[in-house]
Motif scaffolding. Structure first.
Motif, PDB file in Angstrom:
ATOM      1  N   LEU A 155      20.687  14.665  87.053  1.00 57.47           N
ATOM      2  CA  LEU A 155      20.169  13.496  86.334  1.00 57.47           C
ATOM      3  C   LEU A 155      20.232  13.687  84.828  1.00 57.47           C
ATOM      4  O   LEU A 155      20.605  12.781  84.079  1.00 57.47           O
ATOM      5  N   HIS A 156      19.860  14.904  84.388  1.00 54.87           N
ATOM      6  CA  HIS A 156      19.845  15.175  82.955  1.00 54.87           C
ATOM      7  C   HIS A 156      21.267  15.104  82.387  1.00 54.87           C
ATOM      8  O   HIS A 156      21.505  14.490  81.334  1.00 54.87           O
ATOM      9  N   LEU A 197      23.915  22.287  80.052  1.00 60.26           N
ATOM     10  CA  LEU A 197      24.377  21.011  80.607  1.00 60.26           C
ATOM     11  C   LEU A 197      25.897  20.901  80.643  1.00 60.26           C
ATOM     12  O   LEU A 197      26.433  19.899  81.098  1.00 60.26           O
ATOM     13  N   LYS A 234      22.355  11.560  82.096  1.00 60.67           N
ATOM     14  CA  LYS A 234      21.796  10.854  80.939  1.00 60.67           C
ATOM     15  C   LYS A 234      22.564  11.197  79.660  1.00 60.67           C
ATOM     16  O   LYS A 234      22.835  10.316  78.827  1.00 60.67           O
ATOM     17  N   ILE A 235      22.932  12.468  79.524  1.00 59.86           N
ATOM     18  CA  ILE A 235      23.690  12.862  78.329  1.00 59.86           C
ATOM     19  C   ILE A 235      25.066  12.173  78.323  1.00 59.86           C
ATOM     20  O   ILE A 235      25.547  11.725  77.283  1.00 59.86           O
ATOM     21  N   TYR A 251      22.385   9.046  87.703  1.00 60.65           N
ATOM     22  CA  TYR A 251      21.490   8.550  86.646  1.00 60.65           C
ATOM     23  C   TYR A 251      21.353   7.029  86.734  1.00 60.65           C
ATOM     24  O   TYR A 251      20.245   6.485  86.628  1.00 60.65           O
ATOM     25  N   ASN A 282      20.774  19.925  87.656  1.00 64.84           N
ATOM     26  CA  ASN A 282      20.737  19.218  86.361  1.00 64.84           C
ATOM     27  C   ASN A 282      21.441  17.855  86.428  1.00 64.84           C
ATOM     28  O   ASN A 282      21.741  17.262  85.386  1.00 64.84           O
TER      29      ASN A 282
END
Ligand code: HEC
Length: 436
Positions: free
Chosen positions: A361-362, A352, A365-366, A430, A359
């Motif tokens: 969206l992921h 990430l 989120k982070i 996100y 990646n």
């Protein structure tokens, strides 16, 4: 930077808030109760009322058990919770105020030893010496408040410290004196509530009447003085805090403070008029009402600092906002905007660190977890849930969400977005996914 302590549906900050609110009950009790004891003890000797010593004994035992068992547990708990909730904030405080805490602990040790000595020498040594022990406790315990209030007030109004890095420039800041006198007054109200509990256990009606009446007078005086001084406190708040007070502090908290003060006032007046009708259970319920008031006041005090954990120095999300040259501290914006938040934070899951289409969206989120979760849970329920916030804004596409993130620089209650333009896109994607 450190890993994030994520508490779904609640938030780490609220856990810390519950613990600190609870801690006020024993800590402020401890600081105020011995004033009351010394007063009652002096009265017992001067007016030759040895039966009053029965009250002093009961009240001291309550103090010893409640304040020193639960106070110590919650006090240590605050350190643990604060350390994992906002490690960099705590680190910032320790690097400036370690000698403040060291001083406080010296006086705290006098308090801890003092309460045992006071209790176990009651009626066993000569009166003068026993009163002296009480006075030593009174002064030592108040000094712990004198010191801790400086560090708490520093977090809201660090004053000239930002330029000089000087211990005392930060310590004696503009909200220090009003906060110290406000706490000093209100602690008598907290102490009075417990004194009434102790008094309700007395068998002799005359002593009970006298103790409840005296306590309720102290309670009213503390409450009135504290309320007046709180106006001084609000006057000394920085402009941004006034904006926050109007825009962000929930009505529930404002009402919580006012209603709790009102009920406590009526309670003390009733206790003064009909002291013998106050039984132990209602006297304990008064502590619950007190808790509501303290919760509202302490939460408000925490919110007034937004978007910072230490004003003009560190945002709530641990990003350093400005240079503090005297301390060799540099703002984080330049390095994070250049390298990326996912690069500079050590604790980012594999794969990430580089944002790409797969990646997006992921990674978003982070980033929300790192930069937003101190004030917004990422779930649907809890502290200002981010999905609800996104729905409120109704982000339709990535561009509009990016526009919002750019505009964060102008918000009085949120830190600006930090990161590369690709990371901004990820967080925006996100937010869009949340608002659907
Ligand atoms: C220092 C605390 C704090 C941080 C950090 C924070 N916010 Fe907020 N945010 C708030 C507060 C307070 C509100 C106002 C909530 C309300 O009206 O009840 C808010 C509101 C919002 C709203 C609704 C718009 C509005 O102004 O009411 C959105 C969307 C939002 N935040 C997104 C974010 C995002 C995305 C991040 C991370 C980049 C973030 N926030 C970080 C405190 C914060």
């Amino acid at each position: 930077m450190y890993p994030i302590w994520e508490v779904p549906n609640l938030s780490a900050g609220l856990i810390l808030g519950i613990m600190s609110t609870f801690h006020i009950l024993p800590s402020h009790l401890s600081v105020s109760s011995m004033w009351f004891n010394v007063y009652m003890e002096t009265k017992a000797y001067r007016e030759n009322k040895p039966e009053l010593m029965e009250f002093v004994k009961k009240y001291t035992l309550l103090l010893l058990i409640f304040a020193y068992v639960f106070g110590s547990l919650s006090g240590v708990g605050i350190w643990y919770a604060a350390t994992v909730t906002n490690p960099r904030g705590i680190s910032g405080l320790i690097h400036n105020y370690v000698w403040g805490w060291a001083t406080e602990w010296v006086f705290f040790i006098i308090e801890v030893v003092g309460i045992f000595v006071y209790y176990y020498t009651l009626n066993k040594i000569d009166r003068k010496t026993h009163l002296k022990i009480g006075w030593i406790f009174v002064i030592a315990s108040w000094i712990t408040m004198v010191v801790i209030t400086g560090i708490l007030a520093f977090m809201l109004t660090p004053g000239k410290w930002v330029e000089t890095g000087n211990f005392f420039d930060g310590f004696f800041n503009k909200t220090y004196w009003p906060q110290l006198f406000m706490r000093t007054s209100l602690m008598f109200c907290i102490g009075a509530v417990y004194a009434i509990i102790a008094a309700s256990r007395l068998k002799d009606d005359g002593t009970r009447r006298l103790a409840v009446r005296t306590a309720s007078r102290w309670g009213v005086l503390g409450l009135v003085a504290g309320s007046i001084i709180s106006l001084w406190y609000f006057k000394m708040l920085p402009d941004n805090s006034h904006t926050i007070l109007e825009m962000v502090v929930p009505k529930g908290l404002k009402n919580g403070m006012i209603i709790s003060v009102g009920i406590m006032m009526i309670y003390f007046m009733y206790a003064h008029i009909r002291p013998l009708t106050i039984k132990t259970v209602p006297a304990i319920i008064a502590v619950v009402i007190l808790f509501v008031g303290i919760w509202s006041a302490e939460r408000t005090r925490e919110i007034l600092r937004k978007p910072y954990v230490i004003s003009s120095y560190m945002y709530s999300n641990q990003i350093i906002s400005s240079d503090v040259k005297a301390k060799g501290v540099k703002a984080d914006a330049a390095i994070i905007n250049e390298k990326g938040i996912l690069k500079v934070i050590p604790f980012v899951p594999e794969g990430l660190r580089e944002v790409n289409e797969s990646n997006l969206l992921h990674a978003g989120k982070i980033i929300a977890l790192i930069e937003c979760s101190q004030c917004h849970v990422l779930e649907d329920k809890g502290l200002r849930p981010l999905p609800q916030m996104a729905k409120k804004m109704g982000f339709k596409d990535i561009e509009s969400a990016e526009g919002f993130l750019d505009a964060l620089t102008g918000f009085p209650y949120m830190p600006p977005f930090h990161g590369t333009s690709l990371e901004k896109k990820a967080l925006a994607a996100y937010l869009v996914s949340l608002s659907k």
